[in-house]
Design a protein around this motif. Sequence first.
Motif, short mmCIF file in Angstrom:
data_model
loop_
_atom_site.label_atom_id
_atom_site.label_comp_id
_atom_site.label_asym_id
_atom_site.label_seq_id
_atom_site.Cartn_x
_atom_site.Cartn_y
_atom_site.Cartn_z
N PHE A 1 -5.03 -40.81 -4.67
CA PHE A 1 -4.03 -41.81 -5.09
C PHE A 1 -3.15 -42.23 -3.91
O PHE A 1 -2.72 -43.39 -3.84
N CYS A 2 -2.87 -41.31 -2.98
CA CYS A 2 -2.17 -41.72 -1.75
C CYS A 2 -3.02 -42.74 -0.99
O CYS A 2 -2.48 -43.71 -0.44
N HIS B 1 -1.40 -36.04 -8.18
CA HIS B 1 -0.44 -37.04 -7.69
C HIS B 1 0.11 -37.68 -8.97
O HIS B 1 -0.67 -38.24 -9.76
N MET C 1 -1.95 -37.89 4.05
CA MET C 1 -2.19 -36.98 2.91
C MET C 1 -3.58 -37.23 2.35
O MET C 1 -3.93 -38.36 2.06
N CYS D 1 -5.29 -37.35 -0.39
CA CYS D 1 -5.13 -37.43 -1.84
C CYS D 1 -5.63 -38.82 -2.22
O CYS D 1 -5.24 -39.82 -1.61
N HIS E 1 3.93 -39.19 -2.49
CA HIS E 1 3.15 -38.12 -3.12
C HIS E 1 4.07 -37.11 -3.80
O HIS E 1 4.87 -36.44 -3.15
ZN ZN Z 1 -0.97 -38.36 -3.30
#
Ligand code: ZN
Length: 113
Positions: free
Chosen positions: A5-6, A97, A1, A3, A45
Amino acid sequence: MDCIFCKIARHEAQAQLLFENERIIAFRDIFAQAPTHFLVIPKTHHASLDAVGDEHDALLGELLGTARRLARELGVAASGYRTVINCHQDGGQSVDHLHLHVLAGRRLSWPPG
Ligand code: ZN
Ligand code: 5GP
């Protein structure tokens, strides 16, 4: 992903980690709005608080419990702190997220802007 924060949850992006278990990771906000400002996030997520279902209530509780424990560990519990989850546009969410903010170390105003 793809992202941020992922990526932090997978240790693919750097962050100042404060706590981690199988489900949750906590780290300092890169653009701190208070002397103590950290984020508690699920490793999975979820785009926002609005994106989780009732089956995630335990996970949401664990986010708050982690915030409470870390606030104690960091020595800000007695003076006080604020927990915030911004959701969608009007809530001021900028990272899609789910994350819980913990802010402490100065007197925070109310109501928020
Ligand atoms: Zn995420
Ligand atoms: P929101 O506005 O979505 O409620 O909060 C997102 C927060 O994530 C902001 O306070 C912002 O400073 C923080 N943030 C955004 N990107 C990064 C990053 O790459 N690392 C860290 N540690 N914090 C981030």
